[in-house]
Scaffold this active site. Structure first.
Site, PDB file in Angstrom:
ATOM      1  N   TYR A  47       0.846  -1.211   0.000  1.00 47.89           N
ATOM      2  CA  TYR A  47       0.000   0.000   0.000  1.00 47.89           C
ATOM      3  C   TYR A  47       0.879   1.260   0.000  1.00 47.89           C
ATOM      4  O   TYR A  47       0.385   2.357  -0.174  1.00 47.89           O
ATOM      5  CB  TYR A  47      -0.924   0.059   1.220  1.00 47.89           C
ATOM      6  CG  TYR A  47      -1.916  -1.081   1.359  1.00 47.89           C
ATOM      7  CD1 TYR A  47      -2.109  -2.002   0.353  1.00 47.89           C
ATOM      8  CD2 TYR A  47      -2.684  -1.218   2.529  1.00 47.89           C
ATOM      9  CE1 TYR A  47      -3.010  -3.054   0.503  1.00 47.89           C
ATOM     10  CE2 TYR A  47      -3.591  -2.254   2.669  1.00 47.89           C
ATOM     11  CZ  TYR A  47      -3.737  -3.172   1.657  1.00 47.89           C
ATOM     12  OH  TYR A  47      -4.640  -4.199   1.815  1.00 47.89           O
ATOM     13  N   HIS A 105       0.465 -11.654   2.383  1.00 49.79           N
ATOM     14  CA  HIS A 105      -0.618 -10.955   1.679  1.00 49.79           C
ATOM     15  C   HIS A 105      -1.430 -11.892   0.769  1.00 49.79           C
ATOM     16  O   HIS A 105      -2.656 -11.871   0.783  1.00 49.79           O
ATOM     17  CB  HIS A 105      -0.021  -9.789   0.879  1.00 49.79           C
ATOM     18  CG  HIS A 105      -0.966  -8.668   0.622  1.00 49.79           C
ATOM     19  ND1 HIS A 105      -0.565  -7.367   0.535  1.00 49.79           N
ATOM     20  CD2 HIS A 105      -2.304  -8.653   0.422  1.00 49.79           C
ATOM     21  CE1 HIS A 105      -1.616  -6.588   0.301  1.00 49.79           C
ATOM     22  NE2 HIS A 105      -2.682  -7.360   0.227  1.00 49.79           N
TER      23      HIS A 105
HETATM   24  N1  LIG Z   1      -5.702  -8.566   1.945  1.00 54.81           N
HETATM   25  C1  LIG Z   1      -6.102  -8.118   0.791  1.00 54.81           C
HETATM   26  O1  LIG Z   1      -5.806  -8.714  -0.255  1.00 54.81           O
HETATM   27  C2  LIG Z   1      -6.946  -6.882   0.733  1.00 54.81           C
HETATM   28  C3  LIG Z   1      -7.598  -6.523  -0.462  1.00 54.81           C
HETATM   29  C4  LIG Z   1      -8.399  -5.384  -0.450  1.00 54.81           C
HETATM   30  C5  LIG Z   1      -8.547  -4.631   0.717  1.00 54.81           C
HETATM   31  N2  LIG Z   1      -7.872  -4.988   1.862  1.00 54.81           N
HETATM   32  C6  LIG Z   1      -8.016  -4.222   3.120  1.00 54.81           C
HETATM   33  O2  LIG Z   1      -9.411  -4.080   3.393  1.00 54.81           O
HETATM   34  C7  LIG Z   1      -9.702  -2.708   3.616  1.00 54.81           C
HETATM   35  C8  LIG Z   1     -11.147  -2.374   3.264  1.00 54.81           C
HETATM   36  O3  LIG Z   1     -11.434  -2.709   1.926  1.00 54.81           O
HETATM   37  P1  LIG Z   1     -11.581  -1.614   0.758  1.00 54.81           P
HETATM   38  O4  LIG Z   1     -10.861  -0.378   1.135  1.00 54.81           O
HETATM   39  O5  LIG Z   1     -11.196  -2.316  -0.505  1.00 54.81           O
HETATM   40  O6  LIG Z   1     -13.126  -1.334   0.635  1.00 54.81           O
HETATM   41  P2  LIG Z   1     -14.403  -1.271   1.609  1.00 54.81           P
HETATM   42  O7  LIG Z   1     -13.976  -1.005   3.003  1.00 54.81           O
HETATM   43  O8  LIG Z   1     -15.232  -2.461   1.297  1.00 54.81           O
HETATM   44  O9  LIG Z   1     -15.151  -0.010   1.007  1.00 54.81           O
HETATM   45  C9  LIG Z   1     -14.601   1.274   1.076  1.00 54.81           C
HETATM   46  C10 LIG Z   1     -15.570   2.208   0.393  1.00 54.81           C
HETATM   47  O10 LIG Z   1     -16.792   2.281   1.159  1.00 54.81           O
HETATM   48  C11 LIG Z   1     -17.104   3.627   1.404  1.00 54.81           C
HETATM   49  N3  LIG Z   1     -17.748   3.750   2.719  1.00 54.81           N
HETATM   50  C12 LIG Z   1     -17.182   3.510   3.934  1.00 54.81           C
HETATM   51  N4  LIG Z   1     -18.055   3.724   4.920  1.00 54.81           N
HETATM   52  C13 LIG Z   1     -19.209   4.134   4.331  1.00 54.81           C
HETATM   53  C14 LIG Z   1     -20.474   4.520   4.843  1.00 54.81           C
HETATM   54  N5  LIG Z   1     -20.728   4.518   6.153  1.00 54.81           N
HETATM   55  N6  LIG Z   1     -21.438   4.865   3.942  1.00 54.81           N
HETATM   56  C15 LIG Z   1     -21.177   4.846   2.622  1.00 54.81           C
HETATM   57  N7  LIG Z   1     -19.999   4.501   2.083  1.00 54.81           N
HETATM   58  C16 LIG Z   1     -19.019   4.129   2.929  1.00 54.81           C
HETATM   59  C17 LIG Z   1     -15.777   4.360   1.367  1.00 54.81           C
HETATM   60  O11 LIG Z   1     -15.983   5.705   1.032  1.00 54.81           O
HETATM   61  P3  LIG Z   1     -14.989   6.908   1.470  1.00 54.81           P
HETATM   62  O12 LIG Z   1     -13.620   6.335   1.659  1.00 54.81           O
HETATM   63  O13 LIG Z   1     -15.100   7.847   0.319  1.00 54.81           O
HETATM   64  O14 LIG Z   1     -15.533   7.473   2.745  1.00 54.81           O
HETATM   65  C18 LIG Z   1     -15.043   3.605   0.259  1.00 54.81           C
HETATM   66  O15 LIG Z   1     -15.421   4.073  -1.036  1.00 54.81           O
HETATM   67  C19 LIG Z   1      -8.660  -1.991   2.731  1.00 54.81           C
HETATM   68  O16 LIG Z   1      -8.580  -0.614   3.012  1.00 54.81           O
HETATM   69  C20 LIG Z   1      -7.444  -2.804   3.056  1.00 54.81           C
HETATM   70  O17 LIG Z   1      -6.922  -2.410   4.313  1.00 54.81           O
HETATM   71  C21 LIG Z   1      -7.093  -6.113   1.882  1.00 54.81           C
END
Ligand SMILES: NC(=O)c1ccc[n+]([C@@H]2O[C@H](COP(=O)([O-])OP(=O)(O)OC[C@H]3O[C@@H](n4cnc5c(N)ncnc54)[C@H](OP(=O)(O)O)[C@@H]3O)[C@@H](O)[C@H]2O)c1
Length: 274
Positions: A47, A105
């Protein structure tokens, strides 16, 4: 409320995702999340924000011991010595003395060096670089192999998990091995799922939002979600989960899962990330 991992580490029920939170803006967003009450920040070497995570903790004024920091080993550094060097580099980047959690990862089974990487994490824990070691995107076959080869069971498995891809079988496997399941992209990266009519109807019933309903559904399944939110109001809302979903409604949400429900078709049996 909290979970106790199989090695004794106590972790919160909800963590904070930091993917795409980089630079000064990223630091501000993470400081705001810490102020909102999050106590686990999920980062990764790939990241390119471990420095921002460390800076956010220092700027927040919250004692280091009160925050859990998680990072992840990239696929290109699965060889033993490279893995050790990468964990040390991660720490230098973050300006921290230790990580609370460090995960592999992706298993990258075609390259097939994840057992060696796991041995490096086991040793990194012994060296005091990491308090707890886990994996991400591991399927039962990958977990069985590292456990059988090394005798050490990961504390946690971070996988893609949301109502459109609910991972019931993997959750059962993890639970039967005392591995906590952590949900990445719990909100499906704000996909169409956040407009789902069934979820909207249930959210209305519980006087909450679809996002909060999903996060509560995770918790009631014993899963730790790590939602990412840039907006302070959303950050706070995602920690406000003081309602209970009744069993029938849990089943209704469970029923939304789809065989092809992954957001980006990343099946760990074939998809590799470096
Ligand atoms: N291990 C892996 O392979 C892997 C892969 C992907 C992700 N991850 C981890 O998982 C974490 C979370 O996943 P992600 O970032 O992909 O996506 P997510 O958490 O599923 O979704 C994030 C999105 O949801 C929106 N959101 C958050 N709270 C909200 C609410 N209360 N109402 C409306 N919209 C809302 C955010 O908007 P805003 O940001 O604009 O507020 C953003 O666009 C990552 O940040 C990372 O740390 C790990």
């Amino acid at each position: 409320m909290s979970y106790t991992l199989n090695d004794g580490l106590v972790v919160p029920e909800v963590g904070f995702g930091t993917y795409k939170l980089n630079g000064a803006m990223g630091v501000n967003t993470m400081v705001s999340a810490l102020n909102a009450g999050y106590r686990l920040l999920d980062s990764a070497f790939n990241y390119e924000n471990e420095g921002a995570v460390g800076a956010a903790i220092r700027q927040s004024g919250i004692p280091r011991a009160d925050v859990l920091v998680s990072s992840k080993l990239p696929g290109r550094h699965h060889h033993y010595q490279e893995a050790i060097d990468t964990i040390q580099e991660s720490l230098y980047r973050a300006g921290l003395d230790y990580f609370d959690l460090y995960l592999i990862h992706w298993p990258n089974p075609i390259e097939d060096h994840y057992v060696e990487a796991w041995q490096a994490l086991i040793d990194a824990q012994k060296f005091g670089l990491v308090r707890s070691i886990g994996v991400s995107n591991f399927l039962p076959e990958h977990l069985e192999r590292i456990i059988q080869t090394t005798g050490v069971t990961p504390s946690l498995n971070q996988i893609e998990l949301h109502p459109y891809f609910n991972q019931a079988a993997q959750r059962d496997f993890d639970a039967s091995h005392h591995i906590l399941t952590q949900a990445w992209s719990p909100l499906g990266r704000a996909s169409q799922m956040l407009q789902d009519q069934t979820l909207a109807t249930l959210a209305m019933k519980y006087h909450t939002s679809i996002v909060q309903l999903i996060l509560k559904w995770d918790m009631q399944h014993g899963v730790m979600p790590i939602p990412k939110a840039s907006n302070p109001e959303r950050q706070r809302a995602n920690l406000t989960l003081d309602f209970t979903i009744i069993a029938d409604d849990m089943l209704t949400i469970d029923g939304l899962t789809k065989a092809d429900g992954r957001t980006h078709d990343q099946d760990p049996a074939t998809y590799q990330e470096f």
